[in-house]
Design a protein around this motif. Structure first.
Motif, PDB file in Angstrom:
ATOM      1  N   ASN A  64      39.167  47.236  37.039  1.00 29.36           N
ATOM      2  CA  ASN A  64      38.601  47.357  35.393  1.00 29.36           C
ATOM      3  C   ASN A  64      38.178  48.388  34.730  1.00 29.36           C
ATOM      4  OD1 ASN A  64      37.693  46.091  32.813  1.00 29.36           O
ATOM      5  ND2 ASN A  64      35.982  44.484  33.989  1.00 29.36           N
ATOM      6  N   ALA A  72      36.939  51.025  42.044  1.00 27.74           N
ATOM      7  CA  ALA A  72      36.862  49.706  40.172  1.00 27.74           C
ATOM      8  C   ALA A  72      37.599  49.872  39.193  1.00 27.74           C
ATOM      9  CB  ALA A  72      34.846  50.608  40.297  1.00 27.74           C
ATOM     10  N   GLU A  87      37.525  49.394  31.973  1.00 29.53           N
ATOM     11  CA  GLU A  87      36.842  48.958  29.974  1.00 29.53           C
ATOM     12  C   GLU A  87      35.557  49.249  31.163  1.00 29.53           C
ATOM     13  OE1 GLU A  87      37.468  46.967  26.664  1.00 29.53           O
ATOM     14  OE2 GLU A  87      36.487  45.404  27.686  1.00 29.53           O
ATOM     15  N   MET A  88      35.036  47.955  32.575  1.00 31.45           N
ATOM     16  CA  MET A  88      33.333  47.431  32.906  1.00 31.45           C
ATOM     17  C   MET A  88      33.299  49.462  33.609  1.00 31.45           C
ATOM     18  SD  MET A  88      31.291  45.629  32.771  1.00 31.45           S
ATOM     19  CE  MET A  88      30.178  46.070  32.828  1.00 31.45           C
ATOM     20  N   VAL A  89      34.039  49.750  33.988  1.00 31.88           N
ATOM     21  CA  VAL A  89      33.880  51.226  34.579  1.00 31.88           C
ATOM     22  C   VAL A  89      32.537  51.629  33.883  1.00 31.88           C
ATOM     23  CG1 VAL A  89      34.853  53.638  35.911  1.00 31.88           C
ATOM     24  CG2 VAL A  89      34.913  51.336  36.532  1.00 31.88           C
ATOM     25  N   GLU A  90      33.589  52.265  32.654  1.00 32.59           N
ATOM     26  CA  GLU A  90      33.143  52.685  31.447  1.00 32.59           C
ATOM     27  C   GLU A  90      31.746  52.575  31.241  1.00 32.59           C
ATOM     28  OE1 GLU A  90      36.265  53.803  28.563  1.00 32.59           O
ATOM     29  OE2 GLU A  90      36.063  55.970  29.131  1.00 32.59           O
ATOM     30  N   ALA A  91      32.265  50.881  30.387  1.00 36.15           N
ATOM     31  CA  ALA A  91      30.719  50.330  29.979  1.00 36.15           C
ATOM     32  C   ALA A  91      29.471  50.775  31.104  1.00 36.15           C
ATOM     33  CB  ALA A  91      30.765  48.475  29.823  1.00 36.15           C
ATOM     34  N   LEU A  92      29.734  50.921  32.280  1.00 35.54           N
ATOM     35  CA  LEU A  92      28.805  51.303  33.249  1.00 35.54           C
ATOM     36  C   LEU A  92      27.999  52.604  33.049  1.00 35.54           C
ATOM     37  CD1 LEU A  92      29.805  49.461  36.665  1.00 35.54           C
ATOM     38  CD2 LEU A  92      27.597  48.927  34.690  1.00 35.54           C
TER      39      LEU A  92
END
Lengths: 326, 240
Positions: free
Chosen positions: A212, A208, A214-219
């Motif tokens: 992306n 993942a 950034e999206m991994v951090e946002a999760l």
């Protein structure tokens, strides 16, 4: 490797290349060269897969990767030297144990130094490719001088374990035992990586994160911790590749890693940046091409890998199995 | 009604550009708050600043009373905030199942909750083991919303979920958000589709040029066409 339908075309290059070479030589020669190409490909895969993961997940161009290949080679010399009694003993167990000890020591020490390298150098240059190139090339030069300081500037011989010397006959062709060992180890590492990436949550996060970050951090995942782990794994694999390549060459110089760097980058680009499956295919393509062309037209051997790179990029400009990034 | 999220004079710079100029608004717990405004008004920047993806250069953001202005993004998410970006943030090379799994804790799926979520979007169950990259735009948005719902969250932040989607898909999404609203889930929703905003919103904040230019109850805005025209103008006419 998650292969969509169209990706089989990229994978089909391997049997196509082997079949194209077959009419140009006798069957025993073809078998010997195919095994040699596969062995070289597996060692290239070991050296390159860490680089592609580091670039794919961390967006870091690590030109110091060659230093970890060299370090792995020198560590193998030291460990095999210390275990010369095992390496020279008859029978499978002592010889394989000596090689395993050399490979594991190379992996462990390269992983630890990789963590230090990430902390001291890489962490400061995330997000800037120009700074990464400058800092990692500088790191490569410093590392090479440190290797000279520790092991000296003279080439060092590396004796393979007795059990992996010599060859056996397969289909009328003489196959070097060490090359088969390299193929087995490469396949085992590929299978292990495949399982890790596809069957564990850590692997899921890496895949993942390659796509992306950034999206991994946002999760809710701290991707910087993942960066350190992947960097350590990447440098450990470079060390393993260096150790195996040292045994293949039976001679280690301080430039052994940097000499391989061009081929390693070609493998990574052919496979598609960030793709372990692509790296595996690219390494085999480079290994087979180098061996077939080296036999048929020795002067064209190095140029053949560049030509392969050009052909692949003309067909698929982002490599055979590029990872989509957002 | 307590304020779950509170922005107080938040400024955000991106490079040399000053995008948010002192944004103030609150998201009350258990309500759906709509953030409206024309393109370029600063809605997406506001959401990204809340999530820590862009840093506030001044001001304060509080979640459940805790100052989160300087927290790293993963720590903000771990407080119980789910974020669906405008780009949806789908991992195209992972399967639908793997995309959803990333949003769960170490123990994996809560099967009863998963069943409830997938009941809103049954197509995702059919595509469960397919690569998410092969989904249509609407299916990807369904996946993004489902991923945000698959674990219990205190706040759901969604950026323009209906953008570019077919009316039938928008209907599905409205039904899903309606169900979440009935379950008293707190939602902050950026939306240009005023029909959807009117049907879902309890509260509303309208942005223009990096500032909140109106904040109040959605029912009041929906009933006042003159106010709608003044605040939303062409944006409203284009999307109503």
């Amino acid at each position: 490797m998650n292969l969509a339908k169209q990706d089989w075309a990229g994978l089909a290059l391997l049997p196509a290349l082997a079949l194209i070479a077959l009419p140009a030589m006798s069957l025993p020669t073809w078998i010997a060269l195919t095994v040699a190409g596969a062995a070289m490909g597996m060692m290239l895969f070991l050296m390159a897969t860490g680089l592609t993961l580091i670039f794919g997940l961390m967006d870091v161009l690590n030109f110091a990767h060659g230093a970890f290949i060299s370090l792995g080679a020198f560590l193998a010399v030291s460990v095999m030297g210390a275990l010369a009694g095992w390496a020279g003993a008859p029978g499978w167990l002592p010889g394989i144990a000596a090689l395993a000890a050399a490979v594991l020591a190379s992996a462990a020490i390269c992983a630890l130094l990789g963590a230090a390298f990430e902390f001291v150098i890489i962490r400061r240059v995330y997000g800037s490719h120009l700074q990464q190139i400058l800092m990692t090339v500088g790191g490569l030069i410093v590392a090479q001088q440190l290797l000279v300081a520790v092991w000296g500037a003279q080439p060092l011989p590396l004796a393979r374990p007795a059990v992996l010397r010599g060859s056996f006959v397969l289909g009328g062709a003489a196959i070097e035992t060490y090359r088969m060992a390299a193929v087995v180890l490469g396949l085992a590492v590929f299978a292990g990586l495949h399982l890790l990436l596809n069957r564990t949550r850590l692997g899921l996060l890496v895949r993942a994160g390659v796509e992306n970050r950034e999206m991994v951090e946002a999760l809710g995942y701290r991707i910087r911790r993942l960066f350190v782990l992947v960097f350590m794994a990447g440098t450990a694999l470079a060390g393993v590749g260096g150790a195996m390549w040292a045994g293949y060459q039976e001679m280690v110089t301080v430039a052994i890693g940097t000499d391989m760097t061009i081929l390693v980058f070609i493998v990574v680009i052919i496979g598609g940046l960030g793709s372990v499956g692509g790296c595996f295919t690219g390494a085999l393509l480079v290994g087979l091409t180098t061996n077939y062309v080296g036999f048929l037209a020795p002067k064209l051997a190095l140029g053949s890998t560049i030509a392969l790179l050009v052909v692949v990029l003309l067909w698929r400009p982002r490599g055979l199995f590029p990872v989509a990034r957002t | 009604m307590t304020d779950l999220l509170k922005l107080d004079a938040v400024h955000t710079h991106i490079g040399h550009y000053h995008i948010l100029h002192g944004v103030d608004f609150v998201v009350p717990e258990g309500e759906v708050t709509m953030l409206l405004g024309r393109n370029g008004a600063g809605k997406t920047t506001t959401l990204r600043t809340i999530m820590g993806l862009w840093r506030a250069s001044a001001g304060r953001i509080a979640f459940a009373g805790q100052d989160i202005t300087a927290l790293p993004t993963p720590d903000i998410a771990r407080l119980g905030i789910a974020y669906v970006p405008e780009s949806m943030g789908i991992f195209t090379q992972l399967t639908v199942r793997e995309n959803m799994l990333l949003a769960t804790g170490a123990s994996g799926f809560d099967s009863a909750r998963l069943d409830r979520v997938l009941a809103y979007f049954p197509i995702l169950r059919q595509k469960w083991n397919d690569a998410a990259g092969g989904l249509s735009g609407g299916q990807k948005q369904m996946l993004a919303v489902s991923r945000a719902m698959v674990e219990e969250r205190r706040l759901l932040i969604v950026d323009e979920p209906t953008k570019g989607l077919a009316p039938a898909v928008i209907g599905h999404l409205i039904e899903a958000f309606q169900a979440l609203k009935e379950a008293r889930t707190t939602i902050l929703l950026v939306e240009q589709n005023f029909h959807m905003a009117r049907s879902l919103g309890d509260g509303v904040a309208v942005m223009d040029d990096g500032r909140i230019v109106h904040a109040g109850r959605m029912a009041d805005l929906a009933a006042d066409e003159e106010l709608q025209a003044r605040l939303l103008g062409l944006s409203l006419a284009a999307h109503q």
